[in-house]
Design a protein around this motif. Structure first.
Motif, PDB file in Angstrom:
ATOM      1  N   LEU A 102     -40.998  18.165   0.510  1.00  0.00           N
ATOM      2  CA  LEU A 102     -40.616  19.551   0.258  1.00  0.00           C
ATOM      3  C   LEU A 102     -39.351  19.609  -0.594  1.00  0.00           C
ATOM      4  O   LEU A 102     -39.310  20.301  -1.618  1.00  0.00           O
ATOM      5  CB  LEU A 102     -40.394  20.281   1.582  1.00  0.00           C
ATOM      6  N   HIS A 103     -38.318  18.871  -0.189  1.00  0.00           N
ATOM      7  CA  HIS A 103     -37.076  18.857  -0.955  1.00  0.00           C
ATOM      8  C   HIS A 103     -37.301  18.307  -2.363  1.00  0.00           C
ATOM      9  O   HIS A 103     -36.800  18.863  -3.345  1.00  0.00           O
ATOM     10  CB  HIS A 103     -36.020  18.013  -0.245  1.00  0.00           C
ATOM     11  N   ARG A 104     -38.071  17.227  -2.447  1.00  0.00           N
ATOM     12  CA  ARG A 104     -38.321  16.614  -3.750  1.00  0.00           C
ATOM     13  C   ARG A 104     -39.080  17.559  -4.673  1.00  0.00           C
ATOM     14  O   ARG A 104     -38.711  17.740  -5.839  1.00  0.00           O
ATOM     15  CB  ARG A 104     -39.091  15.312  -3.583  1.00  0.00           C
ATOM     16  N   ASN A 105     -40.153  18.174  -4.148  1.00  0.00           N
ATOM     17  CA  ASN A 105     -40.979  19.042  -4.987  1.00  0.00           C
ATOM     18  C   ASN A 105     -40.236  20.303  -5.422  1.00  0.00           C
ATOM     19  O   ASN A 105     -40.354  20.741  -6.572  1.00  0.00           O
ATOM     20  CB  ASN A 105     -42.264  19.415  -4.252  1.00  0.00           C
ATOM     21  N   LEU A 106     -39.467  20.885  -4.511  1.00  0.00           N
ATOM     22  CA  LEU A 106     -38.670  22.052  -4.888  1.00  0.00           C
ATOM     23  C   LEU A 106     -37.585  21.665  -5.883  1.00  0.00           C
ATOM     24  O   LEU A 106     -37.299  22.403  -6.834  1.00  0.00           O
ATOM     25  CB  LEU A 106     -38.035  22.690  -3.655  1.00  0.00           C
ATOM     26  N   GLY A 107     -36.978  20.504  -5.665  1.00  0.00           N
ATOM     27  CA  GLY A 107     -35.954  20.034  -6.599  1.00  0.00           C
ATOM     28  C   GLY A 107     -36.518  19.819  -7.989  1.00  0.00           C
ATOM     29  O   GLY A 107     -35.895  20.198  -8.998  1.00  0.00           O
ATOM     30  N   GLU A 108     -37.705  19.231  -8.050  1.00  0.00           N
ATOM     31  CA  GLU A 108     -38.333  18.999  -9.355  1.00  0.00           C
ATOM     32  C   GLU A 108     -38.692  20.307 -10.040  1.00  0.00           C
ATOM     33  O   GLU A 108     -38.497  20.467 -11.257  1.00  0.00           O
ATOM     34  CB  GLU A 108     -39.579  18.124  -9.178  1.00  0.00           C
ATOM     35  N   ALA A 109     -39.211  21.280  -9.263  1.00  0.00           N
ATOM     36  CA  ALA A 109     -39.572  22.575  -9.844  1.00  0.00           C
ATOM     37  C   ALA A 109     -38.341  23.308 -10.355  1.00  0.00           C
ATOM     38  O   ALA A 109     -38.356  23.903 -11.440  1.00  0.00           O
ATOM     39  CB  ALA A 109     -40.303  23.432  -8.807  1.00  0.00           C
ATOM     40  N   ALA A 110     -37.258  23.260  -9.576  1.00  0.00           N
ATOM     41  CA  ALA A 110     -36.016  23.915 -10.010  1.00  0.00           C
ATOM     42  C   ALA A 110     -35.435  23.225 -11.237  1.00  0.00           C
ATOM     43  O   ALA A 110     -34.924  23.885 -12.151  1.00  0.00           O
ATOM     44  CB  ALA A 110     -35.005  23.916  -8.865  1.00  0.00           C
ATOM     45  N   ALA A 111     -35.521  21.892 -11.273  1.00  0.00           N
ATOM     46  CA  ALA A 111     -35.018  21.147 -12.435  1.00  0.00           C
ATOM     47  C   ALA A 111     -35.824  21.498 -13.682  1.00  0.00           C
ATOM     48  O   ALA A 111     -35.255  21.680 -14.771  1.00  0.00           O
ATOM     49  CB  ALA A 111     -35.079  19.646 -12.161  1.00  0.00           C
ATOM     50  N   ASP A 112     -37.139  21.600 -13.534  1.00  0.00           N
ATOM     51  CA  ASP A 112     -37.985  21.971 -14.674  1.00  0.00           C
ATOM     52  C   ASP A 112     -37.635  23.376 -15.174  1.00  0.00           C
ATOM     53  O   ASP A 112     -37.574  23.628 -16.383  1.00  0.00           O
ATOM     54  CB  ASP A 112     -39.460  21.914 -14.286  1.00  0.00           C
ATOM     55  N   LEU A 113     -37.431  24.303 -14.227  1.00  0.00           N
ATOM     56  CA  LEU A 113     -37.077  25.668 -14.615  1.00  0.00           C
ATOM     57  C   LEU A 113     -35.735  25.695 -15.332  1.00  0.00           C
ATOM     58  O   LEU A 113     -35.581  26.353 -16.365  1.00  0.00           O
ATOM     59  CB  LEU A 113     -37.023  26.566 -13.368  1.00  0.00           C
ATOM     60  N   LEU A 114     -34.767  24.967 -14.792  1.00  0.00           N
ATOM     61  CA  LEU A 114     -33.437  24.947 -15.403  1.00  0.00           C
ATOM     62  C   LEU A 114     -33.499  24.347 -16.806  1.00  0.00           C
ATOM     63  O   LEU A 114     -32.882  24.864 -17.757  1.00  0.00           O
ATOM     64  CB  LEU A 114     -32.480  24.143 -14.527  1.00  0.00           C
ATOM     65  N   THR A 115     -34.259  23.267 -16.962  1.00  0.00           N
ATOM     66  CA  THR A 115     -34.417  22.643 -18.279  1.00  0.00           C
ATOM     67  C   THR A 115     -35.012  23.627 -19.275  1.00  0.00           C
ATOM     68  O   THR A 115     -34.633  23.651 -20.453  1.00  0.00           O
ATOM     69  CB  THR A 115     -35.325  21.404 -18.160  1.00  0.00           C
ATOM     70  N   GLU A 116     -35.923  24.460 -18.788  1.00  0.00           N
ATOM     71  CA  GLU A 116     -36.604  25.417 -19.659  1.00  0.00           C
ATOM     72  C   GLU A 116     -35.707  26.576 -20.070  1.00  0.00           C
ATOM     73  O   GLU A 116     -35.757  27.024 -21.225  1.00  0.00           O
ATOM     74  CB  GLU A 116     -37.840  25.961 -18.934  1.00  0.00           C
ATOM     75  N   ILE A 117     -34.885  27.091 -19.158  1.00  0.00           N
ATOM     76  CA  ILE A 117     -34.176  28.347 -19.428  1.00  0.00           C
ATOM     77  C   ILE A 117     -32.740  28.171 -19.903  1.00  0.00           C
ATOM     78  O   ILE A 117     -32.167  29.107 -20.483  1.00  0.00           O
ATOM     79  CB  ILE A 117     -34.189  29.271 -18.197  1.00  0.00           C
ATOM     80  N   VAL A 118     -32.140  27.008 -19.681  1.00  0.00           N
ATOM     81  CA  VAL A 118     -30.751  26.806 -20.105  1.00  0.00           C
ATOM     82  C   VAL A 118     -30.715  26.443 -21.585  1.00  0.00           C
ATOM     83  O   VAL A 118     -31.411  25.536 -22.034  1.00  0.00           O
ATOM     84  CB  VAL A 118     -30.069  25.718 -19.257  1.00  0.00           C
ATOM     85  N   THR A 119     -29.890  27.150 -22.335  1.00  0.00           N
ATOM     86  CA  THR A 119     -29.742  26.911 -23.767  1.00  0.00           C
ATOM     87  C   THR A 119     -28.324  26.413 -24.050  1.00  0.00           C
ATOM     88  O   THR A 119     -27.437  26.527 -23.190  1.00  0.00           O
ATOM     89  CB  THR A 119     -29.984  28.199 -24.565  1.00  0.00           C
ATOM     90  N   PRO A 120     -28.074  25.891 -25.259  1.00  0.00           N
ATOM     91  CA  PRO A 120     -26.726  25.415 -25.586  1.00  0.00           C
ATOM     92  C   PRO A 120     -25.641  26.500 -25.528  1.00  0.00           C
ATOM     93  O   PRO A 120     -24.457  26.180 -25.501  1.00  0.00           O
ATOM     94  CB  PRO A 120     -26.888  24.881 -27.012  1.00  0.00           C
TER      95      PRO A 120
END
Length: 317
Positions: A96-114
């Motif tokens: 659960l922690h791993r999967n949520l962490g991965e999903a949040a990391a993917d979202l952050l990678t997608e939405i954070v810009t320089p």
């Protein structure tokens, strides 16, 4: 004859053949028209008939473990900018922690810009996200909360900021301080210390942040578990239902500005509200009342969670 089909057997076979060419073989309508000596308009009508008569049934599949339907419903229900619901078992805490962490990391990678400045508040879920981060725009990373004095070997707030900054390549802005101090006077004095004041001075520049969600109950919040019993009881009497990485709120989503909250070294409710985009990570169906309060508060604009908690949040209040 296919039930619901308006034509005869020959028309049924022709419609199915056209649909097969279009959907399975990837032929264009022009190519199909040439093959069957039909007009393009006739081909288009046959394709539409195949859909309406149930000859063709389209199922949309999604990669990974994201429950797209629940995500969309949650986003609409609470007016969120982002909602990501992971289809994972709550009973398996590690997964659960791993999967949520991965999903949040993917979202952050997608939405954070320089152009962003990223703030991170300590939570187990946020720690799992930083572990999963492999890419991130080169942005400054700002620590939003002090550290909890814990016997476990959990990463501290500083560790999270440093880990994210290593992936990003941007500067890390952190400070050494506990999350909770003995009294409000000590908290006010510590906030004036140069290192802490510098980090706090950056809160206004944070454009995106990630926080955890805790319920004000034993085993549901690291702050609750670390607090003394008199503090737990006082905050409960004040109506505290949830905490968002140190910001305490009641069931209606209103901040609780008293008691333990006056002794926190971290971002305040008004400062958190001023951040344009705040992503909360919540897990455990037992935290449904807390997560609902957080979503009512207007302090967050996005949520990463899992199917059982999302379903509870979508149930009638």
């Amino acid at each position: 004859m296919s039930a619901g089909f308006p034509g005869g057997p020959a028309e049924l076979v022709l419609t199915a053949s056209v649909a097969r060419r279009y959907y399975l073989d990837g032929k264009s309508k022009v190519e199909i028209a040439d093959e069957f000596s039909l007009s393009r308009f006739k081909v288009a009508r046959l394709i539409q008939t195949a859909l309406t008569a149930g000859i063709v049934r389209i199922e949309i599949g999604y990669p990974g473990t994201i429950d797209v339907e629940l995500s969309g419903r949650l986003q609409t229900r609470y007016g969120l900018r982002h909602a990501v619901v992971v289809d994972t078992l709550e009973e398996d805490a590690v997964s659960l922690h791993r999967n949520l962490g991965e999903a949040a990391a993917d979202l952050l990678t997608e939405i954070v810009t320089p152009d962003d400045v990223l703030g991170l508040a300590w939570a187990r879920s946020v720690a799992a996200m930083t572990v999963a981060l492999t890419r991130l725009a080169p942005v400054p990373i700002v620590q939003l909360t002090g550290a909890l004095a814990r016997a476990e070997t959990d990463d501290s707030s500083i560790d999270l900021v440093r880990a994210a900054a290593r992936v990003s390549g941007g500067p890390a802005h952190f400070f050494h301080a506990p999350l909770v101090v003995p009294n409000a006077a000590t908290a006010r004095a510590m906030r004036k210390q140069p290192e802490i004041a510098r980090a706090f001075g950056l809160f206004g520049s944070v454009t995106k942040a990630v926080v955890g969600v805790g319920r004000w109950a034993a085993g549901q919040s690291t702050i609750y578990d670390a607090a003394e019993e008199r503090d737990r009881k006082l905050m409960r009497r004040l109506g505290t239902c949830a905490e968002i990485s140190g910001v305490t709120i009641n069931a209606e989503g209103q901040p609780v500005h008293a008691g333990l909250s006056e002794r926190m070294i971290g971002i305040s409710a008004p400062e958190l509200r001023a951040i344009p985009e705040v992503i909360a990570i919540a897990y455990g169906v037992a935290k449904a009342p807390a997560a609902r309060a957080v979503l009512r508060s207007g302090l967050v604009s996005g949520l990463v969670t899992h199917t059982t908690l999302a379903t509870a949040l979508l149930a009638d209040d």
